[in-house]
Design a protein around this motif. Sequence first.
Motif, PDB file in Angstrom:
ATOM      1  N   ARG A   1       0.269  -1.348  13.995  1.00 30.63           N
ATOM      2  CA  ARG A   1       0.011  -0.371  13.992  1.00 30.63           C
ATOM      3  C   ARG A   1      -0.561   0.783  12.843  1.00 30.63           C
ATOM      4  N   VAL A   2       0.145   1.816  13.234  1.00 29.02           N
ATOM      5  CA  VAL A   2      -1.267   2.378  11.471  1.00 29.02           C
ATOM      6  C   VAL A   2       0.591   2.871  10.573  1.00 29.02           C
ATOM      7  N   ALA A   3       0.417   1.974   9.256  1.00 29.72           N
ATOM      8  CA  ALA A   3       1.997   2.466   8.692  1.00 29.72           C
ATOM      9  C   ALA A   3       1.676   1.969   7.064  1.00 29.72           C
ATOM     10  N   VAL A   4       2.840   2.165   6.216  1.00 33.25           N
ATOM     11  CA  VAL A   4       2.821   2.059   5.494  1.00 33.25           C
ATOM     12  C   VAL A   4       2.755   0.393   4.824  1.00 33.25           C
ATOM     13  N   ALA A   5       2.412  -0.657   4.100  1.00 37.87           N
ATOM     14  CA  ALA A   5       2.833  -1.740   3.590  1.00 37.87           C
ATOM     15  C   ALA A   5       3.369  -1.546   2.233  1.00 37.87           C
ATOM     16  N   PRO A   6       4.634  -1.666   2.439  1.00 37.40           N
ATOM     17  CA  PRO A   6       5.803  -1.771   1.017  1.00 37.40           C
ATOM     18  C   PRO A   6       5.448  -2.843   0.026  1.00 37.40           C
ATOM     19  N   ASN A   7       5.543  -2.896  -1.156  1.00 39.45           N
ATOM     20  CA  ASN A   7       5.394  -3.674  -2.007  1.00 39.45           C
ATOM     21  C   ASN A   7       6.899  -4.416  -1.806  1.00 39.45           C
ATOM     22  N   HIS A   8       7.446  -5.252  -1.288  1.00 37.51           N
ATOM     23  CA  HIS A   8       8.519  -5.944  -1.373  1.00 37.51           C
ATOM     24  C   HIS A   8       8.942  -6.451  -3.163  1.00 37.51           C
TER      25      HIS A   8
ATOM     26  N   GLY B   1      -8.789  -1.663   4.726  1.00 36.62           N
ATOM     27  CA  GLY B   1      -8.663  -1.791   3.076  1.00 36.62           C
ATOM     28  C   GLY B   1      -7.481  -0.293   2.905  1.00 36.62           C
ATOM     29  N   GLY B   2      -7.215   0.233   4.024  1.00 40.14           N
ATOM     30  CA  GLY B   2      -6.764   1.598   3.824  1.00 40.14           C
ATOM     31  C   GLY B   2      -7.058   2.751   4.401  1.00 40.14           C
TER      32      GLY B   2
ATOM     33  N   VAL C   1       3.402   0.277  -4.996  1.00 36.28           N
ATOM     34  CA  VAL C   1       4.747   0.936  -4.559  1.00 36.28           C
ATOM     35  C   VAL C   1       4.474   0.397  -3.368  1.00 36.28           C
ATOM     36  N   ILE C   2       3.632   0.750  -2.505  1.00 40.07           N
ATOM     37  CA  ILE C   2       3.187   0.338  -1.741  1.00 40.07           C
ATOM     38  C   ILE C   2       1.930  -0.313  -1.814  1.00 40.07           C
ATOM     39  N   THR C   3       1.730  -1.409  -1.060  1.00 39.45           N
ATOM     40  CA  THR C   3       0.314  -1.594  -1.443  1.00 39.45           C
ATOM     41  C   THR C   3      -1.108  -1.496  -0.289  1.00 39.45           C
ATOM     42  N   ARG C   4      -0.707  -1.155   0.424  1.00 41.79           N
ATOM     43  CA  ARG C   4      -1.413  -0.075   1.279  1.00 41.79           C
ATOM     44  C   ARG C   4      -1.295   0.734   2.413  1.00 41.79           C
ATOM     45  N   PHE C   5      -2.026   1.568   3.140  1.00 43.72           N
ATOM     46  CA  PHE C   5      -1.435   2.286   3.775  1.00 43.72           C
ATOM     47  C   PHE C   5      -2.431   2.915   4.815  1.00 43.72           C
ATOM     48  N   GLY C   6      -2.879   2.278   6.214  1.00 43.26           N
ATOM     49  CA  GLY C   6      -3.364   2.180   6.775  1.00 43.26           C
ATOM     50  C   GLY C   6      -3.568   1.437   8.206  1.00 43.26           C
ATOM     51  N   PRO C   7      -3.838   0.997   9.035  1.00 45.88           N
ATOM     52  CA  PRO C   7      -4.155   0.538  10.047  1.00 45.88           C
ATOM     53  C   PRO C   7      -3.350  -1.257  10.098  1.00 45.88           C
ATOM     54  N   PHE C   8      -2.509  -1.968  10.606  1.00 44.53           N
ATOM     55  CA  PHE C   8      -2.476  -3.341  10.680  1.00 44.53           C
ATOM     56  C   PHE C   8      -3.075  -3.734  11.099  1.00 44.53           C
TER      57      PHE C   8
ATOM     58  N   LEU D   1       9.943  -3.408  -4.867  1.00 46.23           N
ATOM     59  CA  LEU D   1      11.126  -2.860  -3.954  1.00 46.23           C
ATOM     60  C   LEU D   1      12.733  -3.228  -4.577  1.00 46.23           C
TER      61      LEU D   1
ATOM     62  N   LEU E   1       8.119   5.883   7.303  1.00 44.71           N
ATOM     63  CA  LEU E   1       6.168   4.987   7.471  1.00 44.71           C
ATOM     64  C   LEU E   1       5.739   3.767   7.607  1.00 44.71           C
TER      65      LEU E   1
END
Lengths: 149, 161
Positions: free
Chosen positions: B54-61, B16-17, A51-58, B64, A14
């Motif tokens: 894009r619409v996506a997940v931002a992982p917490n570096h 914010g998501g 684990v993820i900081t957000r999910f949505g549009p960048f 991880l 994702l």
Amino acid sequence: MTLDDTDRHLVNLLQDGLPIGPAPFEEIALKLAISQTAVAKRLGRMKEAGVITRFGPFYDAAAMGGAFCLCAMEVPAERLEPVVTCVNAYPEVAHNYERAHRLNMWFVLATETEAEIATTCKRIEAETGIAVLAFPKLQEFFIGFRVAA
Amino acid sequence: MMLDQTDRALIAETQGGLPFVPEPYAAVAQALGLEEGEVLARMQAMQDRGVIRRVAVAPNHYRLGMTANGMTVWDVDDAVASDLGAQVGALGFVSHCYLRPRARPLWPYNLFAMVHGSSRDEVEDKRGQIVALLGAACRASDTLYSKRILKKTGLRLTGRT
């Protein structure tokens, strides 16, 4: 929280982006053989666990009309704390990092217009008596960065 | 791109998501009192014009294991800086990559690449890959490790027009 293989696949897949549509998780749910509700729930759990900081549009902030500029200052060690307080007090300062270099303070200015970048630099220079070097981006490169979960 | 009041309301609602439900855009539409079709059309238009990358997940570096990062900076021959910058940006461990003006004599560097790794050794190792890629086009370089986060606020757009 412990990540299972499905969580890891979700994070890895994702990061590349999802289609905009009524059921954006449809394809990934099929691929991982779980329901779309399960995809949403797993993402919610990973967000809650950090684990993820957000999910949505960048959003591309510059495309929305704002102006941004990386700036740096050479702050004498003995003046660091008061200068940090002074610089951080500007609402235009979005991020500020202390870095190991002669130029030891690096911050990003975010303003509504390009002109405000220059005026903010001047105000900070006047208030601190220290030169502000501006490093506006001349060209931005496409990024292939992905974090493996 | 000209954004109208409704676009800005959408941005404010989603920056914010998205909600963690199977049909997140329907939930956004409901929250704003819009039709789902209009939300989808506007989001797609913003993506087509680059307002949405894009619409996506931002992982917490950090979570991880990517706990080390260095701002690597390079003095690259202007004639090839654009081509080489594109190659550096495409590396899987570089999260930001820009050409910026030099500020000589204090600052001879024009290419900035943020490098991430699980340790400083790993960052140094990856830095070596950039050294190899740039070759003779690079005259000088440095790595600035962060000592302290002094301020970090999310970039937030208000619902203003």
